[in-house]
Design a protein around this motif. Structure first.
Motif, PDB file in Angstrom:
ATOM      1  N   UNK A 150       0.843  -1.199   0.000  1.00 30.73           N
ATOM      2  CA  UNK A 150       0.000   0.000   0.000  1.00 30.73           C
ATOM      3  C   UNK A 150       0.875   1.245   0.000  1.00 30.73           C
ATOM      4  N   UNK A 151       1.634   1.379  -1.088  1.00 28.47           N
ATOM      5  CA  UNK A 151       2.540   2.508  -1.201  1.00 28.47           C
ATOM      6  C   UNK A 151       3.006   2.690  -2.629  1.00 28.47           C
ATOM      7  N   UNK A 229      -5.008   1.000  -6.061  1.00 26.70           N
ATOM      8  CA  UNK A 229      -3.649   1.285  -5.581  1.00 26.70           C
ATOM      9  C   UNK A 229      -3.501   2.732  -5.117  1.00 26.70           C
ATOM     10  N   UNK A 230      -4.000   3.667  -5.888  1.00 28.35           N
ATOM     11  CA  UNK A 230      -3.884   5.064  -5.465  1.00 28.35           C
ATOM     12  C   UNK A 230      -4.684   5.317  -4.190  1.00 28.35           C
ATOM     13  N   UNK A 231      -5.856   4.696  -4.072  1.00 29.52           N
ATOM     14  CA  UNK A 231      -6.645   4.848  -2.847  1.00 29.52           C
ATOM     15  C   UNK A 231      -5.887   4.294  -1.646  1.00 29.52           C
ATOM     16  N   UNK A 234      -3.293   6.954  -0.713  1.00 28.71           N
ATOM     17  CA  UNK A 234      -3.873   8.172  -0.152  1.00 28.71           C
ATOM     18  C   UNK A 234      -4.447   7.956   1.237  1.00 28.71           C
ATOM     19  N   UNK A 235      -5.047   6.804   1.486  1.00 31.14           N
ATOM     20  CA  UNK A 235      -5.654   6.601   2.809  1.00 31.14           C
ATOM     21  C   UNK A 235      -4.587   6.629   3.900  1.00 31.14           C
ATOM     22  N   UNK A 236      -3.342   6.260   3.576  1.00 31.67           N
ATOM     23  CA  UNK A 236      -2.258   6.360   4.556  1.00 31.67           C
ATOM     24  C   UNK A 236      -1.902   7.813   4.841  1.00 31.67           C
ATOM     25  N   UNK A 284     -13.427  -0.887  -0.591  1.00 37.65           N
ATOM     26  CA  UNK A 284     -12.020  -0.849  -0.993  1.00 37.65           C
ATOM     27  C   UNK A 284     -11.480   0.585  -1.018  1.00 37.65           C
ATOM     28  N   UNK A 285     -12.377   1.572  -1.094  1.00 38.53           N
ATOM     29  CA  UNK A 285     -11.961   2.971  -1.061  1.00 38.53           C
ATOM     30  C   UNK A 285     -12.320   3.583   0.310  1.00 38.53           C
ATOM     31  N   UNK A 286     -13.612   3.792   0.529  1.00 41.17           N
ATOM     32  CA  UNK A 286     -14.074   4.447   1.751  1.00 41.17           C
ATOM     33  C   UNK A 286     -13.781   3.597   2.988  1.00 41.17           C
ATOM     34  N   UNK A 287     -14.042   2.299   2.914  1.00 39.25           N
ATOM     35  CA  UNK A 287     -13.829   1.425   4.071  1.00 39.25           C
ATOM     36  C   UNK A 287     -12.389   1.407   4.520  1.00 39.25           C
TER      37      UNK A 287
END
Length: 372
Positions: A150-151, A229-231, A234-236, A284-287
């Protein structure tokens, strides 16, 4: 919506309306050619190797061994492998998870692992990916690669699937990603977890999802590899922002507004890099954003909390035992957005705090005045 993402039920082509039980139907699985192709699909996964030794890699190995009799596991250090075999668990991460080591082929030689396996699940921290791959002499282009990283690859400013495609010539259909709200610590406790497997080839996505599904892991598939992947990157970044605000004693009311604005910011970026009719509220995005922004298991949130309390970046990194991917992701996303020009005030604020040493109090106050 791109042609290849349209629902086949919407097709007007007569051959798509044939009865699947019709023996003349070319898609009938009893047809020898189709049967051979389906068997080839099933064997695409083949022997699986986990590439990495951290907490998420350990959780992925646990998940895979629920449905697969054996796996390979690439660990960089021989002493860790010896300790693992002796103790029956990873000596450094998720030590409560015990493994039947007789079902695992360990190797500290990346070439040996790649040579003997068809599917490679990469779970190394993104800053170290290039270092591991520099030792590689075996071709990757005919392997099936799954990235649970996740990077973004630093210096290259590429998400991992793009890096494997551009540098190692792995075709898109042989690249998959794992996303979704999934703390390794909860996987270790068999707590219900939802994963999304993204791949442009839905057959490969389904095969990968089947390998990871169990009584506590629910899986679904998607073709939005780039968006997932981009999500995940960004969530990090937003989790660090959440931690900073927590460290500054902002309350739950403000945290809710922060995450709401972060979700809007994420949607703007995903639309800019890969326009698609996606639902940003999917898990996968919001969660993934919610669990990373709110949970005490989130290392990025912990890192941000330390920054908000007055730690320097270096002192916070030294005190943490694990890598906060969001620190590196912040700089990469800032560099990428210099070309995209997307309105991303939260990303800009986190970057200013971490890399420009601007006061967290000042940056968050500016954000609070801009939020709605």
């Amino acid at each position: 919506v791109p042609k290849d993402l349209k629902d086949p039920k919407d097709s007007k082509d007569p051959k798509d309306l044939k009865d699947p039980k019709d023996p003349k139907d070319p898609k009938d699985p009893k047809d020898p050619k189709v049967h051979k192709r389906l068997n080839a699909r099933k064997s695409m996964i083949g022997t699986i190797a986990v590439m990495g030794g951290g907490s998420w890699a350990t959780a992925i190995a646990k998940i895979l061994l629920e449905r697969n009799e054996r796996i390979w596991w690439y660990l960089r250090r021989d002493d860790r492998i010896e300790d693992f075999k002796r103790l029956g668990h990873n000596p450094a991460y998720l030590t409560s998870v015990h493994f039947d080591v007789n079902r695992i082929t360990f190797s500290s030689d990346i070439n040996e692992a790649v040579r003997n396996c068809q599917t490679l699940v990469f779970v190394t921290p993104s800053p170290y990916l290039k270092g591991h791959l520099k030792k590689l002499k075996v071709r990757l282009s005919d392997k099936f690669l799954v990235t649970a990283i996740k990077g973004i690859v630093p210096d290259e400013n590429l998400i991992c699937s793009e890096y494997f495609h551009q540098v190692y010539n792995v075709p898109d259909e042989n690249l998959a990603v794992i996303g979704g709200p999934s703390h390794a610590e909860e996987v270790a406790l068999n707590r219900l977890t939802y994963l999304t497997i993204g791949c442009t080839d839905l057959d490969n996505a389904q095969a990968s999802a089947k390998c990871m599904a169990s009584h506590y892991v629910k899986t679904e598939v998607s073709q939005d590899v780039v968006g997932i992947e981009y999500a995940s990157v960004l969530k990090n970044v937003y989790s660090i922002a959440s931690g900073i605000c927590h460290g500054l004693k902002y309350g739950d009311n403000f945290q809710a507004v922060l995450i709401s604005n972060a979700l809007q910011e994420m949607q703007r970026l995903l639309t800019a890099v890969f326009p698609l009719d996606r639902s940003i509220i999917d898990s996968v995005y919001c969660g993934d954003l919610l669990v990373t922004g709110y949970s005490n298991f989130s290392r990025n949130r912990v890192f941000g909390t330390m920054i908000g309390k007055g730690y320097s970046v270096k002192s916070a990194q030294l005190e943490m035992e694990m890598i906060a991917e969001g620190y590196f992701g912040t700089k990469c996303m800032k560099d990428i957005n210099r070309h995209l020009h997307v309105n991303m005030p939260i990303l800009d604020s986190v970057y200013n705090i971490l890399y420009e040493r601007i006061s967290p109090n000042i940056e968050v106050k500016l954000l609070s005045e801009a939020f709605r």
